[in-house]
Enzyme design. Structure first.
Site, PDB file in Angstrom:
ATOM      1  N   ASP A  63      -5.897  -3.612  -1.929  1.00  0.00           N
ATOM      2  CA  ASP A  63      -4.798  -3.291  -1.022  1.00  0.00           C
ATOM      3  C   ASP A  63      -4.097  -4.546  -0.490  1.00  0.00           C
ATOM      4  O   ASP A  63      -4.739  -5.452   0.037  1.00  0.00           O
ATOM      5  CB  ASP A  63      -5.382  -2.501   0.152  1.00  0.00           C
ATOM      6  CG  ASP A  63      -4.323  -1.774   0.957  1.00  0.00           C
ATOM      7  OD1 ASP A  63      -3.358  -2.430   1.388  1.00  0.00           O
ATOM      8  OD2 ASP A  63      -4.465  -0.553   1.166  1.00  0.00           O
ATOM      9  N   SER A  85       0.826  -1.203   0.000  1.00  0.00           N
ATOM     10  CA  SER A  85       0.000   0.000   0.000  1.00  0.00           C
ATOM     11  C   SER A  85       0.865   1.261   0.000  1.00  0.00           C
ATOM     12  O   SER A  85       1.684   1.447  -0.888  1.00  0.00           O
ATOM     13  CB  SER A  85      -0.947  -0.047   1.203  1.00  0.00           C
ATOM     14  OG  SER A  85      -1.987   0.876   1.069  1.00  0.00           O
TER      15      SER A  85
END
Length: 295
Positions: free
Chosen positions: A184, A38
């Site tokens: 993510d 991320s």
């Protein structure tokens, strides 16, 4: 001194990493290989491309984080529509501006695809919800999706890793078994410290990890008094469980833990003072870490 690095996810809180990177660089450390999830993947990609912490810091001074939350045009015209369309789009915001910005910054260092960086120097962690597995890019591109890594955009890989569920619209890619929904990387591994460990536990060089939390045995208990708090706790537990199980006490000594408790992951409207405070926090914790670190 050359080391391998791992950066956790954490949204805008990852600004603290820039301060930590500056501290490491000032004391003679540089990264040979980097990996991240991320927001950590963003820092890892820029570091792999050749940006110094100071260069990244200068770039961010002129950047408004709110610009990265690109709202679909239908939502601008009819604000209430975003909640109705969430069911079909699976996210509130597109996330394209983040990818465009990364493309621009990486291209200035001559990086477009994974062919433009030294082989094995960058690992980006994503979550494939369709296949139910952790995906490491560029390693899994060929064997899982039939995509040649040399043709795949680094900025696209980082955008995939940064697709916070329900906040950003997930990226869909076509693989050997059809279309996959990618979100993510923090859903399955928010801190991929395992990435540079060999099967026998040996390391090629020292590893330094950076994690936006307290140490595993000091994590605060989560308060759960309603359904919304339970959902938040559920997601947080999913993020932490895999990595917390992997991080032993011996491994903890190689991690710069930076607890950020006053800023949320999606606080894109932070003030300049808050941004500076985050970077100073990174400096402080990295400095303390290096005083006691035994390589």
């Amino acid at each position: 001194m050359k080391v391998d690095g791992v950066f956790s996810g954490g949204g805008v809180k990852a600004l603290a990493f820039i301060g930590a990177l500056e501290e490491l660089e000032s004391q003679g450390y540089s990264f040979h290989r980097v990996a991240g999830t991320s927001a950590g993947a963003i820092l890892a990609s820029l570091t792999a491309a050749g940006y110094s912490a100071t260069e990244i810091k200068e770039r961010l001074k002129s950047l408004s984080f709110e610009e990265l939350v690109d709202v679909p045009i239908t939502d601008r015209l009819f604000p209430f529509m975003k909640w109705l369309l969430l069911y079909f789009r699976m996210g509130l915001y597109k996330g394209n501006q983040l990818e465009f910005l990364l493309e621009e910054w990486l291209e200035e260092k001559g990086v477009r695809t994974f062919a433009d960086i030294p082989q094995g120097s960058l690992k980006v962690i994503c979550s494939d919800l369709t296949l139910g597995r952790i995906v490491v890019l560029p390693d899994d591109l060929k064997k899982v999706y039939g995509i040649e890594p040399a043709t795949f955009s680094v900025a696209k890989a980082v955008r995939m890793s940064s697709g916070l569920p329900y906040f950003f619209i997930p990226v869909k890619i076509h693989g050997k078994r059809g279309k996959s929904v990618i979100v993510d990387g923090g859903v399955l591994s928010n801190f991929p410290l395992w990435i540079w460990e060999k099967k026998e536990g040996c390391r090629t060089r020292p590893i330094i990890g950076m994690k936006l939390s307290d140490e595993p045995d000091k994590l605060p208990e989560q308060k759960i008094q309603n359904a919304i708090q339970m959902f938040h706790a559920l997601f947080k537990t999913m993020q932490q469980a895999h990595d917390a199980r992997y991080i032993s006490r011996s491994m903890s000594k190689d991690i710069i833990f930076i607890p950020v408790n006053t800023i949320e992951t999606t606080d894109f409207d932070m003030s300049e003072e808050e941004k500076e405070a985050l970077m100073n926090l990174g400096h402080e914790h990295a400095r303390e870490f290096l005083k006691r670190w035994s390589r």
